[in-house]
Design a protein around this motif. Structure first.
Motif, PDB file in Angstrom:
ATOM      1  N   HIS A  14      82.102   2.221  16.261  1.00 29.15           N
ATOM      2  CA  HIS A  14      81.603   1.123  15.680  1.00 29.15           C
ATOM      3  C   HIS A  14      80.197   1.519  15.299  1.00 29.15           C
ATOM      4  N   SER A  15      79.436   2.218  15.964  1.00 33.12           N
ATOM      5  CA  SER A  15      78.028   2.747  15.477  1.00 33.12           C
ATOM      6  C   SER A  15      78.136   3.340  14.130  1.00 33.12           C
ATOM      7  N   LEU A  16      79.024   3.935  13.837  1.00 34.84           N
ATOM      8  CA  LEU A  16      79.305   4.964  12.635  1.00 34.84           C
ATOM      9  C   LEU A  16      79.709   4.078  11.874  1.00 34.84           C
ATOM     10  N   SER A  17      80.541   2.970  11.992  1.00 37.54           N
ATOM     11  CA  SER A  17      81.223   2.122  10.930  1.00 37.54           C
ATOM     12  C   SER A  17      80.120   1.067  10.573  1.00 37.54           C
ATOM     13  N   PHE A  18      79.693   0.236  11.326  1.00 39.22           N
ATOM     14  CA  PHE A  18      78.713  -0.560  11.125  1.00 39.22           C
ATOM     15  C   PHE A  18      77.319  -0.224  11.785  1.00 39.22           C
ATOM     16  N   PRO A  19      76.238  -0.449  10.743  1.00 37.02           N
ATOM     17  CA  PRO A  19      75.125  -0.069  11.049  1.00 37.02           C
ATOM     18  C   PRO A  19      74.519  -0.747  12.342  1.00 37.02           C
ATOM     19  N   ASN A  20      74.817  -2.015  12.687  1.00 32.67           N
ATOM     20  CA  ASN A  20      74.044  -2.756  13.567  1.00 32.67           C
ATOM     21  C   ASN A  20      75.286  -3.481  14.141  1.00 32.67           C
ATOM     22  N   ASN A  21      75.256  -3.666  15.410  1.00 34.27           N
ATOM     23  CA  ASN A  21      76.397  -4.307  16.006  1.00 34.27           C
ATOM     24  C   ASN A  21      75.915  -5.163  17.204  1.00 34.27           C
ATOM     25  N   ASP A  22      76.228  -6.694  17.218  1.00 32.72           N
ATOM     26  CA  ASP A  22      76.022  -7.551  18.119  1.00 32.72           C
ATOM     27  C   ASP A  22      77.302  -8.258  18.502  1.00 32.72           C
ATOM     28  N   LYS A  23      77.827  -7.986  19.533  1.00 33.75           N
ATOM     29  CA  LYS A  23      78.860  -8.898  20.019  1.00 33.75           C
ATOM     30  C   LYS A  23      78.870  -8.817  21.482  1.00 33.75           C
ATOM     31  N   LYS A  24      79.648  -9.515  22.154  1.00 33.67           N
ATOM     32  CA  LYS A  24      79.618  -9.896  23.570  1.00 33.67           C
ATOM     33  C   LYS A  24      80.410  -8.686  24.204  1.00 33.67           C
ATOM     34  N   TYR A  25      80.048  -8.064  25.360  1.00 34.11           N
ATOM     35  CA  TYR A  25      80.628  -6.786  25.934  1.00 34.11           C
ATOM     36  C   TYR A  25      80.957  -7.039  27.430  1.00 34.11           C
ATOM     37  N   ILE A  26      81.894  -6.168  27.947  1.00 33.95           N
ATOM     38  CA  ILE A  26      82.052  -6.279  29.432  1.00 33.95           C
ATOM     39  C   ILE A  26      80.652  -5.365  29.880  1.00 33.95           C
ATOM     40  N   PRO A  27      80.457  -5.818  31.210  1.00 35.17           N
ATOM     41  CA  PRO A  27      79.290  -5.021  31.865  1.00 35.17           C
ATOM     42  C   PRO A  27      79.543  -3.567  31.796  1.00 35.17           C
ATOM     43  N   THR A  28      78.650  -2.421  31.626  1.00 31.19           N
ATOM     44  CA  THR A  28      78.578  -1.121  31.658  1.00 31.19           C
ATOM     45  C   THR A  28      78.345  -0.785  33.119  1.00 31.19           C
ATOM     46  N   LEU A  29      78.372   0.597  33.383  1.00 36.40           N
ATOM     47  CA  LEU A  29      78.167   0.990  34.563  1.00 36.40           C
ATOM     48  C   LEU A  29      76.516   1.144  34.647  1.00 36.40           C
ATOM     49  N   GLY A  30      75.757   0.899  33.741  1.00 38.22           N
ATOM     50  CA  GLY A  30      74.317   1.057  33.482  1.00 38.22           C
ATOM     51  C   GLY A  30      73.837   2.090  32.798  1.00 38.22           C
ATOM     52  N   GLY A  31      74.430   3.140  32.462  1.00 41.30           N
ATOM     53  CA  GLY A  31      73.999   4.392  31.840  1.00 41.30           C
ATOM     54  C   GLY A  31      73.637   5.636  32.716  1.00 41.30           C
ATOM     55  N   ARG A  32      74.313   5.316  33.858  1.00 41.66           N
ATOM     56  CA  ARG A  32      73.540   6.497  34.817  1.00 41.66           C
ATOM     57  C   ARG A  32      73.998   8.103  34.429  1.00 41.66           C
ATOM     58  N   ILE A  33      75.015   8.340  33.417  1.00 42.35           N
ATOM     59  CA  ILE A  33      75.255   9.779  33.443  1.00 42.35           C
ATOM     60  C   ILE A  33      74.902  10.047  31.736  1.00 42.35           C
ATOM     61  N   TRP A  34      75.209   9.260  30.806  1.00 43.93           N
ATOM     62  CA  TRP A  34      75.192   9.887  29.504  1.00 43.93           C
ATOM     63  C   TRP A  34      74.011   9.176  28.973  1.00 43.93           C
ATOM     64  N   TRP A  35      73.236   8.441  29.400  1.00 47.65           N
ATOM     65  CA  TRP A  35      72.110   7.558  28.649  1.00 47.65           C
ATOM     66  C   TRP A  35      70.721   7.819  29.555  1.00 47.65           C
ATOM     67  N   LYS A  36      69.701   7.836  28.465  1.00 46.55           N
ATOM     68  CA  LYS A  36      68.229   7.887  28.845  1.00 46.55           C
ATOM     69  C   LYS A  36      67.776   6.463  28.798  1.00 46.55           C
ATOM     70  N   ASP A  37      66.951   6.167  29.808  1.00 50.42           N
ATOM     71  CA  ASP A  37      66.152   4.842  29.305  1.00 50.42           C
ATOM     72  C   ASP A  37      65.001   5.124  28.456  1.00 50.42           C
ATOM     73  N   ILE A  38      64.745   4.518  27.490  1.00 50.47           N
ATOM     74  CA  ILE A  38      63.622   4.306  26.511  1.00 50.47           C
ATOM     75  C   ILE A  38      62.737   3.585  26.838  1.00 50.47           C
ATOM     76  N   GLU A  39      63.124   2.155  27.212  1.00 50.13           N
ATOM     77  CA  GLU A  39      62.023   1.009  27.312  1.00 50.13           C
ATOM     78  C   GLU A  39      62.863   0.109  28.175  1.00 50.13           C
ATOM     79  N   ILE A  40      62.021  -0.499  29.210  1.00 51.28           N
ATOM     80  CA  ILE A  40      62.474  -1.608  29.793  1.00 51.28           C
ATOM     81  C   ILE A  40      61.543  -2.824  29.929  1.00 51.28           C
ATOM     82  N   LYS A  41      62.140  -3.926  29.350  1.00 58.00           N
ATOM     83  CA  LYS A  41      61.267  -5.147  29.099  1.00 58.00           C
ATOM     84  C   LYS A  41      61.772  -6.438  29.512  1.00 58.00           C
ATOM     85  N   ASN A  42      61.368  -7.054  30.410  1.00 54.92           N
ATOM     86  CA  ASN A  42      61.842  -8.341  30.710  1.00 54.92           C
ATOM     87  C   ASN A  42      63.199  -8.599  30.871  1.00 54.92           C
TER      88      ASN A  42
END
Length: 83
Positions: A14-42
């Protein structure tokens, strides 16, 4: 497949097909493995995928709010969500 691509394959496609995407998703695991936090706000967290380099915003319940390869778009959405 998730371990191979560093996240859900659907998100990457979806990221490659559509430049920006806003839709409702099921909860994730919070990105413990493949993600790094860039910013946390509110209660929202901007993360970047370490393999594909795309960004996403998670709400405090680990639910994806949006994702994009464009950090400028992510920052704009974060501002909208937190102001």
């Amino acid at each position: 497949m998730e371990l191979t691509f560093g996240g859900e394959v659907e998100d990457i496609i979806h990221s490659l097909s559509f430049p920006n995407n806003d839709k409702k998703y099921i909860p994730t695991l919070g990105g413990r493995i493949w993600w790094k936090d860039i910013e946390i706000k509110n209660g929202f967290t901007v993360q970047q995928n370490m393999l594909s380099k795309h960004y996403r915003i998670l709400a405090n319940n680990h639910r994806r709010t949006c994702f994009s390869f464009e950090l400028e778009y992510i920052n704009k959405r974060l501002k909208e969500l937190t102001d």
